[in-house]
Design an enzyme around this catalytic site. Structure first.
Site, mmCIF file in Angstrom:
data_model
loop_
_atom_site.group_PDB
_atom_site.id
_atom_site.type_symbol
_atom_site.label_atom_id
_atom_site.label_comp_id
_atom_site.label_asym_id
_atom_site.label_seq_id
_atom_site.Cartn_x
_atom_site.Cartn_y
_atom_site.Cartn_z
ATOM 1 N N TYR A 9 0.837 -1.190 0.000
ATOM 2 C CA TYR A 9 0.000 0.000 0.000
ATOM 3 C C TYR A 9 0.879 1.249 0.000
ATOM 4 O O TYR A 9 1.821 1.371 0.785
ATOM 5 C CB TYR A 9 -0.900 0.045 1.230
ATOM 6 C CG TYR A 9 -2.000 -0.991 1.252
ATOM 7 C CD1 TYR A 9 -2.332 -1.741 0.135
ATOM 8 C CD2 TYR A 9 -2.730 -1.209 2.413
ATOM 9 C CE1 TYR A 9 -3.342 -2.685 0.170
ATOM 10 C CE2 TYR A 9 -3.757 -2.153 2.465
ATOM 11 C CZ TYR A 9 -4.050 -2.887 1.340
ATOM 12 O OH TYR A 9 -5.057 -3.814 1.382
ATOM 13 N N ASN A 14 -8.009 -12.915 -0.738
ATOM 14 C CA ASN A 14 -8.398 -13.215 -2.114
ATOM 15 C C ASN A 14 -8.275 -14.703 -2.444
ATOM 16 O O ASN A 14 -7.865 -15.085 -3.545
ATOM 17 C CB ASN A 14 -7.574 -12.370 -3.091
ATOM 18 C CG ASN A 14 -7.725 -10.887 -2.837
ATOM 19 O OD1 ASN A 14 -8.817 -10.342 -2.929
ATOM 20 N ND2 ASN A 14 -6.640 -10.231 -2.470
ATOM 21 N N GLY A 68 -12.568 1.437 4.626
ATOM 22 C CA GLY A 68 -11.552 2.478 4.636
ATOM 23 C C GLY A 68 -12.143 3.779 5.123
ATOM 24 O O GLY A 68 -13.345 4.028 4.981
ATOM 25 N N ARG A 117 -2.403 -12.192 -2.257
ATOM 26 C CA ARG A 117 -3.179 -12.640 -3.411
ATOM 27 C C ARG A 117 -2.479 -13.824 -4.075
ATOM 28 O O ARG A 117 -1.250 -13.828 -4.182
ATOM 29 C CB ARG A 117 -3.334 -11.498 -4.428
ATOM 30 C CG ARG A 117 -4.243 -11.815 -5.609
ATOM 31 C CD ARG A 117 -4.362 -10.603 -6.532
ATOM 32 N NE ARG A 117 -5.115 -9.509 -5.930
ATOM 33 C CZ ARG A 117 -6.433 -9.398 -5.954
ATOM 34 N NH1 ARG A 117 -7.165 -10.334 -6.554
ATOM 35 N NH2 ARG A 117 -7.036 -8.366 -5.404
ATOM 36 N N GLN A 141 -9.368 -12.642 4.069
ATOM 37 C CA GLN A 141 -9.793 -11.291 3.683
ATOM 38 C C GLN A 141 -10.115 -11.280 2.192
ATOM 39 O O GLN A 141 -9.219 -11.345 1.356
ATOM 40 C CB GLN A 141 -8.698 -10.267 4.003
ATOM 41 C CG GLN A 141 -9.114 -8.849 3.692
ATOM 42 C CD GLN A 141 -8.073 -7.817 4.053
ATOM 43 O OE1 GLN A 141 -7.958 -6.797 3.365
ATOM 44 N NE2 GLN A 141 -7.318 -8.046 5.105
ATOM 45 N N GLY A 185 -17.010 0.407 -2.918
ATOM 46 C CA GLY A 185 -16.590 1.603 -3.616
ATOM 47 C C GLY A 185 -17.674 2.662 -3.685
ATOM 48 O O GLY A 185 -17.468 3.731 -4.260
#
Length: 294
Positions: free
Chosen positions: A58, A167, A265, A137, A188, A220
């Site tokens: 990140y 994932n 978030g 991932r 997650q 989103g």
């Protein structure tokens, strides 16, 4: 805040707030003054949010390029130290994603990379043991069984207290559980009103006693209008309850299973306060049925 569990008797059970905080969008590239981020963390802790989730990949790629690797971990560690609140959070991170020279994303689940990623995260976070380290991932270049073998090596090293997956599909979760046993504590995956295909993974986690941490739990759709346009039942119930549609979305996810711990978030105190309030929003069976069908 109501709490939920991560872990087990072997690796240690930890009670965390039923709503966590995803830190992917935390950065200091100019749009987010440090004091705003400090206030957001303060507000999260005041509201009972204790699971904080970051990753070594990140960081703001446009500004930092490959230097984005580790930027978020360094930022979060500094904020927690500045506030003196390290002992109040379970800080989770991930490895297996890498940032490219142009700030893009790539995968590397080679044993050598994952081993070095753990060591690098330990250094950036300033800890002797990572509370929850997650494989970010699946990497098509590396057999998943080989990846899990490396995760077991990492778990056995004592450098991490608990292992998580991200994932992963049901078959991968079962394989990892068969090889890692109690060291595996969480999965997650993406799950939200707009993305519901991870329902099978929730069922497997409930069966195996693993926490399920939905990433992007609002799909989103951060604005109430966006959520209302795409999923009107959420907006209708929110209006009837006098709460935000985002709260209804998170409460709906919590109602899916007692193992679910959403990690929305947030970059502002008001956002995390609103999300945290979802832990106390109890939906009726009729409301849940309407949301399930929306």
């Amino acid at each position: 805040m109501k709490t939920r569990q991560i872990g087990n008797d072997t690796v240690g059970r930890v009670e965390v707030g039923a709503i966590g905080l995803g830190l992917m969008t935390f950065d200091q590239t100019g749009s987010q003054p440090r004091e705003q981020l400090l206030d957001t963390v303060r507000a999260a802790l005041d509201a009972g949010v204790t699971l904080f989730d970051t990753a070594d990949a990140y960081g703001p790629g446009d500004e930092l390029g490959a230097g984005a690797q580790g930027a978020n971990e360094t930022l979060i560690a500094g904020i927690l130290d500045e506030l003196g609140v390290r002992d109040q959070v379970l800080l989770a991170t991930k490895g297996g994603h890498v940032r490219t020279a142009d700030g893009g994303w790539d995968l590397d689940s080679s044993a050598s990379h994952l081993r070095s990623a753990v060591d690098a995260s330990l250094g950036r976070l300033g800890v002797e043991q990572i509370a929850l380290w997650q494989h970010h991932r699946p990497d098509p270049k590396v057999d998943y069984g080989d990846v899990v073998g490396t995760l077991k090596e990492v778990a056995d090293s004592g450098k991490v207290a608990r292992i998580g997956l991200s994932n992963a599909n049901p078959e991968q979760i079962r394989l990892a559980h068969s090889m890692l046993g109690d060291a595996l504590v969480s999965v997650q995956n993406q799950y939200s009103p707009a993305f519901r295909s991870s329902r099978p993974e929730i069922d497997v986690c409930e069966e195996l006693g693993l926490a399920f941490l939905p990433w992007s739990p609002l799909g989103g759709l951060r604005s109430a209008k966006g959520l209302a346009d795409e999923h009107p039942a959420f907006a209708e119930i929110a209006a009837a309850r006098g709460v935000s549609a985002q709260q209804v979305a998170l409460a709906w996810e919590l109602a899916q299973s007692p193992v679910v711990i959403p990690i929305p978030g947030a970059k502002r105190p008001s956002s995390i306060r609103d999300s945290a309030a979802a832990a106390d929003l109890v939906l009726t069976s009729e409301e849940i049925a309407a949301l399930d069908a929306d």
